[in-house]
Design a protein around this motif. Structure first.
Motif, PDB file in Angstrom:
ATOM      1  N   PRO A  58     -38.662  44.386  -5.767  1.00 38.12           N
ATOM      2  CA  PRO A  58     -38.016  45.605  -6.279  1.00 38.12           C
ATOM      3  C   PRO A  58     -36.531  45.361  -6.557  1.00 38.12           C
ATOM      4  N   PRO A  59     -36.017  45.814  -7.690  1.00 35.99           N
ATOM      5  CA  PRO A  59     -34.590  45.644  -7.980  1.00 35.99           C
ATOM      6  C   PRO A  59     -33.760  46.692  -7.249  1.00 35.99           C
ATOM      7  N   ALA A  60     -32.511  46.396  -7.008  1.00 36.90           N
ATOM      8  CA  ALA A  60     -31.616  47.365  -6.395  1.00 36.90           C
ATOM      9  C   ALA A  60     -31.512  48.596  -7.286  1.00 36.90           C
ATOM     10  N   GLY A  61     -31.661  49.761  -6.675  1.00 40.41           N
ATOM     11  CA  GLY A  61     -31.598  51.006  -7.441  1.00 40.41           C
ATOM     12  C   GLY A  61     -32.962  51.605  -7.739  1.00 40.41           C
ATOM     13  N   LEU A  62     -34.034  50.847  -7.486  1.00 37.49           N
ATOM     14  CA  LEU A  62     -35.373  51.383  -7.734  1.00 37.49           C
ATOM     15  C   LEU A  62     -35.614  52.585  -6.829  1.00 37.49           C
ATOM     16  N   THR A  63     -36.084  53.667  -7.407  1.00 35.81           N
ATOM     17  CA  THR A  63     -36.232  54.927  -6.682  1.00 35.81           C
ATOM     18  C   THR A  63     -37.663  55.447  -6.771  1.00 35.81           C
ATOM     19  N   ILE A  64     -38.165  55.945  -5.633  1.00 42.09           N
ATOM     20  CA  ILE A  64     -39.503  56.533  -5.583  1.00 42.09           C
ATOM     21  C   ILE A  64     -39.469  57.796  -4.715  1.00 42.09           C
ATOM     22  N   TYR A  65     -40.574  58.541  -4.726  1.00 37.13           N
ATOM     23  CA  TYR A  65     -40.773  59.602  -3.749  1.00 37.13           C
ATOM     24  C   TYR A  65     -41.849  59.121  -2.795  1.00 37.13           C
ATOM     25  N   ASN A  66     -41.498  59.008  -1.498  1.00 40.83           N
ATOM     26  CA  ASN A  66     -42.420  58.488  -0.487  1.00 40.83           C
ATOM     27  C   ASN A  66     -43.223  59.648   0.096  1.00 40.83           C
ATOM     28  N   THR A  67     -44.530  59.629  -0.105  1.00 39.96           N
ATOM     29  CA  THR A  67     -45.384  60.713   0.388  1.00 39.96           C
ATOM     30  C   THR A  67     -45.613  60.621   1.900  1.00 39.96           C
ATOM     31  N   THR A  68     -45.275  59.481   2.501  1.00 44.01           N
ATOM     32  CA  THR A  68     -45.394  59.345   3.954  1.00 44.01           C
ATOM     33  C   THR A  68     -44.224  60.025   4.654  1.00 44.01           C
ATOM     34  N   SER A  69     -43.012  59.694   4.222  1.00 41.66           N
ATOM     35  CA  SER A  69     -41.816  60.285   4.829  1.00 41.66           C
ATOM     36  C   SER A  69     -41.425  61.601   4.180  1.00 41.66           C
ATOM     37  N   LYS A  70     -42.060  61.899   3.027  1.00 45.62           N
ATOM     38  CA  LYS A  70     -41.786  63.137   2.291  1.00 45.62           C
ATOM     39  C   LYS A  70     -40.318  63.240   1.880  1.00 45.62           C
ATOM     40  N   GLY A  71     -39.854  62.187   1.219  1.00 51.92           N
ATOM     41  CA  GLY A  71     -38.476  62.177   0.742  1.00 51.92           C
ATOM     42  C   GLY A  71     -38.251  61.076  -0.276  1.00 51.92           C
ATOM     43  N   PHE A  72     -37.140  61.189  -1.030  1.00 48.04           N
ATOM     44  CA  PHE A  72     -36.764  60.147  -1.975  1.00 48.04           C
ATOM     45  C   PHE A  72     -36.323  58.901  -1.220  1.00 48.04           C
TER      46      PHE A  72
END
Length: 242
Positions: A58-72
């Motif tokens: 993953p490159p620096a800055g890659l952003t997702i929404y984590n459904t486990t932690s329920k946050g960006f």
């Protein structure tokens, strides 16, 4: 043919450098992509922690929404960092065992016990009035106990074991640990399987009962007891708030 090739190159160059506006024909000058709406939001890729960890390089800055932690979560080039915290997360020198304000604040347990045979205080029959309970109450109790019992103490006791504990993680030293209140101790007990490392024994809280006794909690069955004499030896696990 030559003119067609030049035109194609101009289109490619324009496409590579032009700003993109979604919902607007005048994207902000400092934004490569400007999404404008008053009725809809931006929806990033959604995945759980296992799927996130499977992302290759993953490159620096890659952003997702984590459904486990329920946050960006955003990758900083070394690790994933989230906008919210969750129970079981390794954070702030220990393990998160309680969160509130949508994961913005909470409590962290040390990764191991600070003592396996500690008295509650250095004087068994003194009422120090450390009777606060609830979130954050342990910090006040700890300060009171040490202020009254500390000056004449000839050995460490439960509150001092926590107060003197510190841990350094990634060059950051966390030193604001304290003996949990009765309420905080129970919150930690409820997540003992997530935090781990607890013995099936009684642990001290910082909540005093009277001049001779203080509250403990049995980590075998969760029973809280107010009759434990202050000179009994019990286990100690420090916590801190964030």
């Amino acid at each position: 043919m030559k003119q067609l090739l030049i035109s194609a190159l101009l289109v490619i160059t324009f496409s590579a450098n032009a700003q993109v506006g979604v919902g607007t024909t005048t994207p902000a000058a400092s934004a490569q992509l400007d999404v404008t709406s008053t009725t809809k939001g931006f929806l990033p890729p959604r995945m759980d922690s296992t799927q996130r960890n499977a992302i290759v390089s993953p490159p620096a800055g890659l952003t997702i929404y984590n459904t486990t932690s329920k946050g960006f979560e955003c990758y900083n080039g070394t690790a994933w960092y989230g906008t919210v915290h969750f129970i079981g997360e390794r954070y702030g020198g220990g393990f998160v065992f309680y969160v509130y304000d949508g994961g913005q604040h909470g409590l962290i347990a040390a990764t191991a016990d600070q003592s396996t045979n500690s008295q509650w205080s250095s004087a068994s029959f003194t009422n120090v009035r450390a009777k606060a309970d609830g979130i954050g109450a342990g910090l006040k109790n700890t300060a009171i106990i040490i202020a009254i019992m500390g000056p004449g103490a000839t050995f460490p006791f439960a509150a001092t074991f926590c107060n003197q504990y510190s841990v350094t993680v990634s060059a950051v030293t966390y030193g604001d640990w304290y003996l949990p209140s009765k309420y905080e101790l129970n919150l930690m007990y409820l997540q003992k399987a997530v935090v781990g490392g607890f013995a099936d024994r009684s642990y001290w809280s910082s909540s005093e009962n009277d001049s001779t006794t203080a509250w403990t909690q049995d980590f075998t069955n969760g029973t809280q007891q107010n009759w434990q004499l202050k000179d009994f030896g019990h286990y100690v696990r420090a916590i801190r708030a964030f």
